[in-house]
Every structure is written in C-alpha cells, then in structure tokens.
Motif scaffolding. Structure first.
Motif, PDB file in Angstrom:
ATOM      1  N   ALA A 140       2.998  -0.737  42.663  1.00 44.99           N
ATOM      2  CA  ALA A 140       3.045   0.535  41.945  1.00 44.99           C
ATOM      3  C   ALA A 140       1.670   1.178  41.825  1.00 44.99           C
ATOM      4  N   ASP A 141       1.659   2.507  41.862  1.00 44.67           N
ATOM      5  CA  ASP A 141       0.454   3.279  41.556  1.00 44.67           C
ATOM      6  C   ASP A 141       0.561   3.922  40.181  1.00 44.67           C
ATOM      7  N   ILE A 142       1.772   4.338  39.831  1.00 46.51           N
ATOM      8  CA  ILE A 142       2.051   4.932  38.525  1.00 46.51           C
ATOM      9  C   ILE A 142       3.359   4.349  38.020  1.00 46.51           C
ATOM     10  N   ILE A 143       3.455   4.153  36.716  1.00 48.23           N
ATOM     11  CA  ILE A 143       4.636   3.527  36.124  1.00 48.23           C
ATOM     12  C   ILE A 143       5.168   4.397  34.994  1.00 48.23           C
ATOM     13  N   ILE A 144       6.483   4.571  34.965  1.00 48.84           N
ATOM     14  CA  ILE A 144       7.173   5.190  33.829  1.00 48.84           C
ATOM     15  C   ILE A 144       7.954   4.082  33.138  1.00 48.84           C
ATOM     16  N   SER A 145       7.792   3.953  31.814  1.00 46.41           N
ATOM     17  CA  SER A 145       8.381   2.810  31.132  1.00 46.41           C
ATOM     18  C   SER A 145       8.723   3.134  29.679  1.00 46.41           C
ATOM     19  N   ARG A 146       9.684   2.397  29.142  1.00 41.21           N
ATOM     20  CA  ARG A 146       9.860   2.328  27.701  1.00 41.21           C
ATOM     21  C   ARG A 146       8.625   1.654  27.101  1.00 41.21           C
ATOM     22  N   ALA A 147       8.572   1.568  25.761  1.00 39.16           N
ATOM     23  CA  ALA A 147       7.376   1.047  25.095  1.00 39.16           C
ATOM     24  C   ALA A 147       7.715  -0.093  24.146  1.00 39.16           C
ATOM     25  N   GLY A 148       8.637  -0.958  24.564  1.00 36.57           N
ATOM     26  CA  GLY A 148       8.876  -2.178  23.805  1.00 36.57           C
ATOM     27  C   GLY A 148       7.635  -3.055  23.840  1.00 36.57           C
ATOM     28  N   ALA A 149       7.502  -3.921  22.853  1.00 35.80           N
ATOM     29  CA  ALA A 149       6.284  -4.722  22.719  1.00 35.80           C
ATOM     30  C   ALA A 149       5.997  -5.558  23.957  1.00 35.80           C
ATOM     31  N   GLY A 150       7.041  -6.188  24.516  1.00 40.96           N
ATOM     32  CA  GLY A 150       6.840  -7.015  25.696  1.00 40.96           C
ATOM     33  C   GLY A 150       6.384  -6.206  26.887  1.00 40.96           C
ATOM     34  N   SER A 151       6.987  -5.040  27.076  1.00 41.78           N
ATOM     35  CA  SER A 151       6.595  -4.162  28.189  1.00 41.78           C
ATOM     36  C   SER A 151       5.149  -3.719  28.045  1.00 41.78           C
ATOM     37  N   VAL A 152       4.758  -3.324  26.840  1.00 42.74           N
ATOM     38  CA  VAL A 152       3.378  -2.868  26.614  1.00 42.74           C
ATOM     39  C   VAL A 152       2.387  -3.980  26.938  1.00 42.74           C
ATOM     40  N   SER A 153       2.682  -5.196  26.506  1.00 42.60           N
ATOM     41  CA  SER A 153       1.764  -6.320  26.760  1.00 42.60           C
ATOM     42  C   SER A 153       1.672  -6.635  28.241  1.00 42.60           C
ATOM     43  N   GLU A 154       2.816  -6.598  28.940  1.00 40.03           N
ATOM     44  CA  GLU A 154       2.788  -6.824  30.388  1.00 40.03           C
ATOM     45  C   GLU A 154       1.988  -5.734  31.089  1.00 40.03           C
ATOM     46  N   LEU A 155       2.219  -4.495  30.717  1.00 38.13           N
ATOM     47  CA  LEU A 155       1.565  -3.378  31.402  1.00 38.13           C
ATOM     48  C   LEU A 155       0.065  -3.363  31.152  1.00 38.13           C
ATOM     49  N   ALA A 156      -0.366  -3.889  30.019  1.00 37.07           N
ATOM     50  CA  ALA A 156      -1.805  -4.004  29.783  1.00 37.07           C
ATOM     51  C   ALA A 156      -2.437  -4.950  30.792  1.00 37.07           C
ATOM     52  N   LEU A 157      -1.775  -6.060  31.071  1.00 41.32           N
ATOM     53  CA  LEU A 157      -2.279  -6.993  32.088  1.00 41.32           C
ATOM     54  C   LEU A 157      -2.315  -6.345  33.462  1.00 41.32           C
ATOM     55  N   VAL A 158      -1.302  -5.529  33.743  1.00 38.46           N
ATOM     56  CA  VAL A 158      -1.172  -4.901  35.062  1.00 38.46           C
ATOM     57  C   VAL A 158      -2.285  -3.879  35.285  1.00 38.46           C
ATOM     58  N   GLY A 159      -2.618  -3.105  34.257  1.00 39.95           N
ATOM     59  CA  GLY A 159      -3.728  -2.165  34.352  1.00 39.95           C
ATOM     60  C   GLY A 159      -3.496  -1.007  35.295  1.00 39.95           C
ATOM     61  N   LYS A 160      -2.289  -0.445  35.249  1.00 37.50           N
ATOM     62  CA  LYS A 160      -1.962   0.745  36.054  1.00 37.50           C
ATOM     63  C   LYS A 160      -1.715   1.931  35.110  1.00 37.50           C
ATOM     64  N   PRO A 161      -1.871   3.174  35.602  1.00 33.22           N
ATOM     65  CA  PRO A 161      -1.570   4.327  34.749  1.00 33.22           C
ATOM     66  C   PRO A 161      -0.084   4.376  34.396  1.00 33.22           C
ATOM     67  N   VAL A 162       0.205   4.558  33.116  1.00 34.38           N
ATOM     68  CA  VAL A 162       1.581   4.491  32.617  1.00 34.38           C
ATOM     69  C   VAL A 162       1.919   5.747  31.825  1.00 34.38           C
ATOM     70  N   ILE A 163       3.122   6.260  32.060  1.00 32.85           N
ATOM     71  CA  ILE A 163       3.711   7.284  31.201  1.00 32.85           C
ATOM     72  C   ILE A 163       4.774   6.586  30.361  1.00 32.85           C
ATOM     73  N   PHE A 164       4.531   6.486  29.059  1.00 32.09           N
ATOM     74  CA  PHE A 164       5.504   5.874  28.165  1.00 32.09           C
ATOM     75  C   PHE A 164       6.510   6.917  27.695  1.00 32.09           C
ATOM     76  N   ILE A 165       7.786   6.568  27.785  1.00 33.66           N
ATOM     77  CA  ILE A 165       8.855   7.371  27.201  1.00 33.66           C
ATOM     78  C   ILE A 165       9.579   6.445  26.225  1.00 33.66           C
ATOM     79  N   PRO A 166       9.115   6.358  24.977  1.00 34.96           N
ATOM     80  CA  PRO A 166       9.667   5.376  24.042  1.00 34.96           C
ATOM     81  C   PRO A 166      11.090   5.724  23.615  1.00 34.96           C
TER      82      PRO A 166
END
Length: 364
Positions: free
Chosen positions: A261-287
């Motif tokens: 992935a280059d860009i990610i669109i995701s929900r903002a559940g706690a587990g997703s946020v923690s995983e995406l921090a490790l991934v370090g890609k630009p994210v658009i959160f749609i909670p």
C-alpha cells in the motif's frame, strides 16, 4: 518454577478479544507450564475466537446496556448478579495468580470479584477514551496499561503504564516485503496502491463511498485493494471485474497488503490504529460514529493532533472526500510527513511490556 495460572477476560468485539489472546500467547511463551482460562460473554464472538486460538473459555450471562429501553436492559440487574456469582465461583475454583482484563462487559464482573478475593489484577485499555468497564474498575485494580497519553483523566496516575496495544510482530519490518506484496496482489509498481479496510465484517459507509468514488480514484492513476468485509462482499464483488480493482471479503496476509500500500483508508478502532502506526503509511481515517462513546473518532483525533493522519467524518465524505484524496495522492512530501509522524507513535514492544507488568504482579 511455579505453574502460574492466568485468567483473561475481554470481549464483545475483536478490539477486546485479540489483545487478550496476544497477551496470553506472550505469557505462554514466557511460562510454558502456565494454565490459562478466558472468561467472556456467553453469546458473543469470543466464545468462537478464543477456542480457535487454543484456549479454554467460560461464558457469563452479561451484556451491555442498550441506548433505548429494551427487554435486555430490564434483565441487566439479573445478568449482573448472575455474572458476579459465576465469576466468584470461577476464581475460587481456578485460583488464578493474576487476572487480566482487556475491556468489554464480561471483564467487569470477573475483575470485580478478583479484587474482592485479593487476586492481583491488571487492565489494558486500548482506546484514547476509556471504556465504561475499565473506568469502573480503575480504582480497584493494581495496574492499568494504556496506549495513549493523557489517560490520567480516566485513571489514577500512579497506576498507569503506557505500553501501547498488542500488535502482530510481522508488521515491524513490512518495508522488506513490498515486492512480495506487489506480487501477491498482482499490482503494478508504477501505480499508487490504495488499500481500503473496514474491519473483518466490513464498514457500510466506507463501502458506499468507494462504490460511489471508484472511477474518480482510478482516474488518479491509482490501483485498489478493497477489503469489503464478509457482510458486504456479495454486494461489491462485481467491481473486481474492473481493471486495477480487487475486492476481497477478508485479507489474510495483512503484512503483504500493508507492504504494497501507498495510501490506506481505514476505520479507527484501537487495534487498527496501533497496527497502522507500525506500518507508517499515510492514512485517511473514517471512524465509525456508532461505537460506544464515539471512541474511534477520539482515537483518530489523537493521531491527527500529531500531524500523523487525516480524519474524515462520515457526514463529511460527500463534500470533502474527492478534494482530500486528490490533494494527498498528488503530494508525495505530505505522504512522507504523515507516514513518518505516524511511525514515531508506534509502540512495537507493547505486548512484552504488558507481560513485564504482569510479572511484577506475580512477584508482589
């Protein structure tokens, strides 16, 4: 070495269940002879997920209070009393050395009775806005492991340890898997890849957005890997017939999907946020606005405050999505800033740090 016994309780959603399983796995690695027992709500998903992970589980007759008057709400006092009695019975029989709660209504009665029997207790709060069960337990437990700063507004400061949330360790070095990720999903390296995640079941608002905006996204020279969720796959699978689009009910190689992935669109559940921090890609959160105390929005806001992600609320998608997405996809410097800042937030050793706190309780 003593054969320790651990009870873990948390459930209702994957955000409570999977951290508990991750903690149990890490404790099992450290104490191979230890005994484990999970306690959950008898009619919720933990009754299926926990046995699949290899652990025993017992169910309590407990559920949350609904926002409107229902028969279930009228039954709540009886369910609570029943769950307290059963929890006491479980603790007397199993004789745990430590009881660990990861949130969800089942953990309330279990940890309440553990504190009454003077069993050392620890809770793990995944979100930036504490759940009601953990807030009620905070004064009685010995240790509170959190993932965000500022949690003293909910919990006694002296009990708080910032550990982060348990995450899969295969995400730490995903940059090494980019070529494998592109190959796995047959992606073209000259195109930007958008990864869309709405959770394992799916997110209706995100799916409707992508369904409506798919041609606009493709027109930005972007290819799409779209996890629709199992609930919505039949409705959207026809988009896989479009060139540069893959619709999947579930992604079972998330490390490769993240790597591609280059860009990610995701929900903002706690587990997703923690995983995406490790991934370090630009994210658009749609909670999701439909979760307790709107904690997904608060999770996303905590990241946005650090200039590490973009937040779009569901009610703003129609007006703001195209402009926001186009600006991001065209600005590689902005992509790098968001990804770099997000990675700075990551706490990759969270599970081990939680185990270290459990170990301190064992020594007390």
């Amino acid at each position: 070495m003593k054969n320790y016994k651990f009870i873990l309780s948390g459930g209702g959603t994957g955000g409570h269940i999977y951290p508990a399983i991750a903690i149990a796995d890490a404790l099992k690695e450290k104490y191979p002879q230890a005994e484990f027992l999970f306690v959950g709500s008898q009619d919720r998903m933990e009754m299926e997920k926990v046995p699949k992970a290899g652990y025993k589980i017992e169910g309590l007759w407990i559920a949350g209070i609904q926002r409107k008057l229902t028969w279930s709400n009228l039954m709540f006092p009886f369910k609570l009393i029943s769950s307290l009695f059963k929890s006491a019975k479980i603790i007397r029989r199993f004789k745990p050395d430590v009881v660990i709660g990861t949130g969800g209504f089942a953990s309330g009665p279990l940890l309440e009775m553990a504190t009454r029997y003077n069993v050392p207790t620890l809770i793990q709060e995944q979100n930036s806005f504490a759940g009601i069960t953990n807030k009620l337990l905070a004064k009685k437990v010995q240790k509170i492991c959190v993932a965000y700063d500022g949690m003293q507004q909910f919990f006694p400061q002296e009990k708080i340890v910032k550990t982060g949330n348990p995450v899969r360790q295969d995400l730490i070095f995903i940059d090494q898997n980019r070529e494998a990720g592109l190959a796995k999903y047959a992606l073209k390296p000259q195109k930007k890849t958008l990864l869309i995640l709405g959770g394992s079941l799916g997110a209706r608002a995100i799916n409707k957005l992508i369904d409506h905006e798919l041609q606009f996204i493709l027109d930005q020279n972007v290819q799409v890997v779209w996890q629709s969720g199992q609930l919505y796959f039949e409705e959207y699978k026809n988009h896989s017939e479009t060139e540069h689009v893959q619709v999947l009910p579930f992604i079972d190689t998330m490390n490769l999907a993240y790597a591609a992935a280059d860009i990610i669109i995701s929900r903002a559940g706690a587990g997703s946020v923690s995983e995406l921090a490790l991934v370090g890609k630009p994210v658009i959160f749609i909670p999701s606005p439909n979760v307790a105390e709107d904690h997904q929005t608060k999770n996303a806001e905590a990241i946005v405050e650090k200039d590490a992600a973009i937040l779009l609320k569901e009610n703003a998608l129609e007006d703001c999505f195209e402009e926001t997405f186009k600006q991001l996809i065209e600005d590689e410097d902005r992509q790098k800033v968001l990804g770099t800042n997000f990675k700075k937030i990551a706490l990759p050793q969270a599970t081990q740090q939680i185990v270290n706190e459990v170990e301190k309780l064992l020594k007390q």
